[in-house]
Design an enzyme around this catalytic site. Structure first.
Site, mmCIF file in Angstrom:
data_model
loop_
_atom_site.group_PDB
_atom_site.id
_atom_site.type_symbol
_atom_site.label_atom_id
_atom_site.label_comp_id
_atom_site.label_asym_id
_atom_site.label_seq_id
_atom_site.Cartn_x
_atom_site.Cartn_y
_atom_site.Cartn_z
ATOM 1 N N HIS B 170 0.839 -1.205 0.000
ATOM 2 C CA HIS B 170 0.000 0.000 0.000
ATOM 3 C C HIS B 170 0.877 1.260 0.000
ATOM 4 C CE1 HIS B 170 -3.877 -1.950 1.849
ATOM 5 N NE2 HIS B 170 -3.413 -2.606 0.808
ATOM 6 N N TYR B 243 1.191 -10.366 -4.866
ATOM 7 C CA TYR B 243 1.325 -8.967 -4.417
ATOM 8 C C TYR B 243 2.553 -8.293 -5.009
ATOM 9 C CZ TYR B 243 -2.845 -8.659 -1.708
ATOM 10 O OH TYR B 243 -4.167 -8.589 -1.368
ATOM 11 N N HIS B 396 -0.079 -10.586 4.401
ATOM 12 C CA HIS B 396 -0.684 -11.471 3.408
ATOM 13 C C HIS B 396 -0.139 -12.893 3.482
ATOM 14 C CE1 HIS B 396 -3.185 -8.521 1.556
ATOM 15 N NE2 HIS B 396 -2.183 -7.691 1.422
#
Lengths: 717, 717
Positions: B170, B243, B396
């Site tokens: 993020h 990711y 994650h």
């Protein structure tokens, strides 16, 4: 017999200049050369399907036929010698053989556990014998005929009348086998036995075979009877496309042999040319990927890439009307027969005569006279809806009148389960039919159709089912934006009449054609009605509440219900009940007109399956209890897409705002469909008069509608 | 910034003569022209992912960036005007916006429900602004910067430190967004904030985000920290490939911008060139179809066809060492970036410089210093074995140390479940992580690895898991016929040490490389050990007896076990237990060395799944109860084929005659594998000395073996 003298001359003249024929020849030559290098093995028969001796003898029949062809085309003695040597080995073996040691079959062969495979062998090997006939001495021929071919033909016919003397795909192989060796041997007795059955032999008309079908209820037999009975005038084969594909080879190869050796039989014109028509029917019974619809006992994945279909397409092209669409299928198949028909196809493909094979919405009647129901296929854009209202389909028939399955260009959307069998996978019950074929796959609940009181149509009994068929109400493929089929079934549940109408409606407000399903039931008493829809993939959303149990129980105890786990149950909504799922990266939605007393069951196949023989597929089932006369109405949409690469979901929701039954009377049923993106549609069906010419006048909610014909559809802006 | 002046000149000079660039430009132009024709819409933010306003603003950022590029390349004012008009509309909108009305995120955006998407927007839109910078008047620029870009950058950074001030994908987006607009605006404060984080802001080191990860345990922040921490020296990204793919775009596009505008940063050389190395790592983390291995939270189907990978491949080629293998990937991707890197790729593809991209067996270390475990991929013929012994993988991460998944050229064979989420499918929990991600997908039992006493590794707790990682024991890819990896895990279950070794062994007696799996467990106490293998398709045969229950119960109550239905249970055999299945028309067999007290559980995912969020996939689970020190040994074979078209089953049975543990001591474990087609193989692993140089001497059954290195393998004829 199959390769004619002029055919061979033509092939030799064109060789090297007909790409698809040349490549097919090359592949075949490599295969046969490799087998010749391995040496000949004709082991003492011992195994069921999948076992070594079975596989070896099966391979032998194929190689023999191919080697014979190579001898004819290439004129290389090596191949003739190979055929001769193996035949001589078979001659020595065969005369010593008792019945095959495995005892499961109702008609045991000698090389194989069932006569059926012996007949397969002879159909192919008689071609090999024909190819090297002139290469052999008279003495050699006599030896082979006396010790091998005649006793072989006798074993599968006069010694096995329960196999031979029937109208059944098994007998077709038997008839063709006997007839083809008869043609090579120029033996009229064998040819007559092939064409008309064994003289003077009449079977017990109440006896049954391994699959539960009658051995010979009508007493008919022979090749002509086998053409006569199972094919409808449209060329639909009563057992369904999977078995038609299997039966096709002996039908066509023996017919070709007859056509070439005994042209006076006019076999390709028999019954108004039904053999060639049947090829067209069969090609139309495939989905976008060329897979046959698995109606009745059909193993999924069988397709027009099967060798039998190469035979069918080539023969249809050459002996039929040279339909250029067939060339495009031959091209996809990527190979041709190495005979007169194959060379004709290869030459015309080379010459660029190919056209697309255009599959349309069609209706194929069932029954020898076309009077025993049928199969309708609605096609529009990429959607294909298969609607079954046939007769029983012989011993391979399933108990699913008025059932449907839905396809799109990606494959199955709402499935017909097919058979419960792993053909030729020995570990799974020897590759034979599994118990679950009877307890699950044949049962009504395994199909997308109505089940009354948790019993199958005709109580799942062949004796009853084989006496009945559904009736076409009407079929209309003349309107590009609405294809429709409608049929009635009055015998599946005595005292209950089912009338199902299905339409594919093209409408600019919907991304793909909309499926409309109206199933009207009139009964003498109250019943419980179940209507399942078997889908693939994952549930995305529903507009009804449901609960999932802590332990899974079966939905019922018998008639297939014992194989369904009840994964969730809920109450339907007042108005509409919606169920959306995602499969193959596309969204689908069923919308049903329901009332709150309807139940929803989400089920999964696989209960009471001690050997894991069943796929764990899922179903959405509507249940209406304590109902007498009632109508199920539903729409099905294919919409949008999901890409896991871009992670974008497009048009993921149904476009149905509401689906309503605005009138449901004896004579008329009227439905409205309104879309979220606007527009309202009215569909009216006349339930008791299917005449194209009939004028109708009907008042619904104060408004009057008039139209001509069995249905009325219009879009109200 | 991304398109340089010389780049644009080169493009304009070559245009029309660089097929892949030309076609990419054409596609893009059509897309942008269609959007321009539709008109501009910047709706008031309202929806979660998948909803209209979300989708529209997302589409806008893409179109803006593309329109900017078109203006540069085609020099057509239409595109500049479109960008300007939309930016002005955003300027008007943005200054009126409160926080996004949806409240689910830990860091709410203004245009979107989460800052993350706002940052996505700015990364793209700063490029569009850059492209039309000179087209705008000073006044226009001032207006945009004052009312839109600066407040926008501030909102996602200083106003949202919980989002911005972290080492997390993020934050990478946030850093890149702020940095890129900083570069266009030539604003050193913003650039510094991008590179080093917000000055003087320190987050609560114990706070957590939505996914249960720590917000900022180490206090590090900024783009450089985000390169530093998550990438290992080999370029492995600690959250996993799914990711990494997501994070890749901001890493690379901001790095490119820095490289072009501030070459003195030498960003592509930072940390020994790790950004470019990471692209190579990522490309190696794909299966034969280009799909990423779904390690940790990964949605299946994400692949190198994703746009981020087009960026990665083009940038890696242009700014890296012009690896010609990348050209073949670019060709498969079928499109290039419309910038300096894309034109370089297109020119070299045009000039035929392409070579195959050769994926080999590799070991990728994890951890900033490469000292926190890793991922090993063994490749041989068409088989690929992925072995995970990483660190936790941030929020994650899944709890699956020493797990593996197996692939062949057709796709998954033994699966890693991946995540429980339908990304961007709004009907499924707004497209967000589903409850079952935590209760099932992250749990140890959802993976092909050991579960002790039905609890997950590290008790399934992030606080514990994030402190530990497995340790490589050894990896060897130097032998073409035997690739091997071995690792140990001492912290997943305190008091228990697991040591798993997996090898791919090429052997002429086996059709495909054989997988050998040795999992040695040493524990301080007795435990129950479960070892599941999640397969696809249908069970074909087993050599053990099992029973199926009348009602389905769950295998357990928690830690993922509550999601498993127990479909069947049985006792393992003395000696070997075999399980064969069929999938994708190929047969597979697991053979395990077992004893009769071992239990077998056949399980299916889907229990306690009230919204049908889980796939109904199947597993074969070995259970060893009341065991302390023990070793699980198994082989896996891919063999044969089944064709539903020819209905032939080839090589349908395992070739393992017996698998034996002939010695299992602290220092050594020795296994023999004998094949049905003959041959015996001995495999010995030294359990306590992984040195390549160590000499070993061992007597087994009276015979002495000597070798050098951590393992010994030989085939005994």
């Amino acid at each position: 017999m199959i390769l004619t003298k002029t055919g061979v001359e033509k092939i030799r003249a064109e060789l090297g200049n007909i790409p698809l024929f040349d490549s097919s020849l090359k592949t075949l030559k490599e295969e046969v050369d490799a087998e010749i290098a391995l040496g000949i093995d004709t082991p003492i028969p011992k195994d069921y399907s999948g076992g070594y001796t079975h596989v070896r003898h099966k391979k032998n029949w194929i190689v023999l036929q191919k080697a014979g062809v190579l001898y004819q085309i290439l004129d290389d003695e090596k191949y003739a010698k190979y055929v001769k040597d193996m035949l001589m080995q078979y001659e020595e073996l065969y005369k010593t053989l008792p019945l095959h040691p495995k005892t499961k079959s109702y008609a045991r062969g000698k090389l194989f556990w069932q006569c059926l495979n012996d007949a397969n062998w002879l159909v192919y090997v008689s071609q090999a014998y024909d190819c090297i006939y002139d290469y052999l001495t008279k003495k050699e021929r006599k030896k082979l005929e006396k010790n091998l071919f005649r006793p072989f033909a006798d074993h599968i016919s006069v010694e096995s009348p329960q196999f031979y003397q029937r109208v059944h795909n098994h007998s077709t192989w038997g008839n063709a086998a006997v007839g083809m060796i008869g043609l090579v041997m120029d033996d009229q007795a064998l040819i007559d036995r092939a064409m008309y059955g064994i003289k003077g032999v009449n079977l017990d008309k109440t006896a049954k075979d391994d699959d539960g079908g009658f051995l010979n209820k009508d007493g008919r037999a022979g090749f002509l009877a086998n053409i006569e009975a199972p094919f409808s005038p449209d060329g639909y084969y009563n057992e369904g496309p999977y078995y038609q594909r299997y039966a096709m080879y002996p039908f066509l190869v023996f017919a070709t042999a007859l056509n070439n050796v005994r042209p006076e039989t006019k076999i390709f014109e028999y019954k108004d040319g039904v053999l060639l028509k049947s090829i067209n029917a069969l090609l139309n019974l495939t989905d976008a990927n060329g897979n046959f619809y698995p109606l009745n006992d059909g193993q999924k994945g069988m397709s027009l890439y099967n060798n039998a279909l190469v035979t069918a397409v080539n023969i249809s092209y050459h002996y039929g009307s040279q339909d250029k669409g067939l060339l495009s299928i031959a091209k996809e198949q990527g190979r041709v027969l190495l005979d007169d028909s194959g060379v004709a196809v290869a030459i015309d493909l080379r010459d660029g005569k190919e056209q697309p094979f255009d599959k349309k919405s069609i209706n194929l009647s069932d029954g020898a006279n076309g009077q025993q129901g049928g199969v309708g296929i609605l096609r529009n854009d990429e959607l294909e809806l298969v609607f079954k209202y046939t007769s029983q389909g012989s011993s391979h028939g399933h108990y699913d009148k008025l059932s449907f399955s839905l396809y799109d260009e990606l494959g199955e959307v709402l499935q017909d389960y097919g058979l419960a069998r792993f053909v030729n996978i020995e570990q799974k019950g020897g590759g034979n039919y599994l118990k679950e074929n009877k307890t699950w796959a044949k049962q009504t609940v395994a199909h997308n159709t109505l089940v009354q009181n948790e019993t199958s149509h005709f109580l799942g009994k062949y004796e009853i089912g084989s006496q009945h068929h559904s009736e076409l109400y009407f079929f209309d493929n003349q309107n590009d934006s609405l294809q429709i089929i409608s049929a009635k079934e009055k015998n599946a549940y005595p005292g209950t009449e089912m009338h199902r109408t299905m339409a594919l409606i093209k409408d600019a407000d919907f991304e793909k054609p909309l499926v409309l399903d109206i199933l009207k039931i009139i009964s003498e008493k109250e019943n419980q009605y179940d209507l399942p829809f078997y889908y693939f993939g994952q549930l995305i959303t529903t507009n009804f509440e449901f609960t999932t149990p802590k332990t899974l129980k079966t939905l019922g105890e018998k008639n297939g219900y014992q194989h369904l786990w009840l994964e969730a149950e809920g109450k339907a909504n007042e108005g509409n009940t919606q169920f959306s799922w995602l499969n193959n990266r596309r969204f689908y939605t069923i919308t049903a007109a329901t009332n709150p007393s309807d139940e929803i069951h989400l089920v999964r196949i696989g209960a009471n399956d001690p050997e894991f023989n069943l796929r764990r597929d899922a179903g959405f089932m509507l249940r209406r209890k304590n109902a007498q006369n009632t109508t199920f109405v539903a729409t099905m949409e294919a919409h949008g897409s999901y890409s896991p690469v871009s992670e974008s979901a497009v048009n993921a929701s149904s476009n149905i705002a509401s689906l309503k039954v605005v009138l449901d009377a004896e004579d008329y049923t009227a439905i409205t469909i309104s879309g979220k993106s606007g527009g309202n549609r009215l569909f009216i069906i006349a339930n008791t008069n299917a005449s194209k010419e009939a004028r109708h006048q009907l008042k619904i909610n104060g408004k009057e509608y008039t139209w001509v014909g069995p249905y009325h559809y219009n879009q109200i802006k």
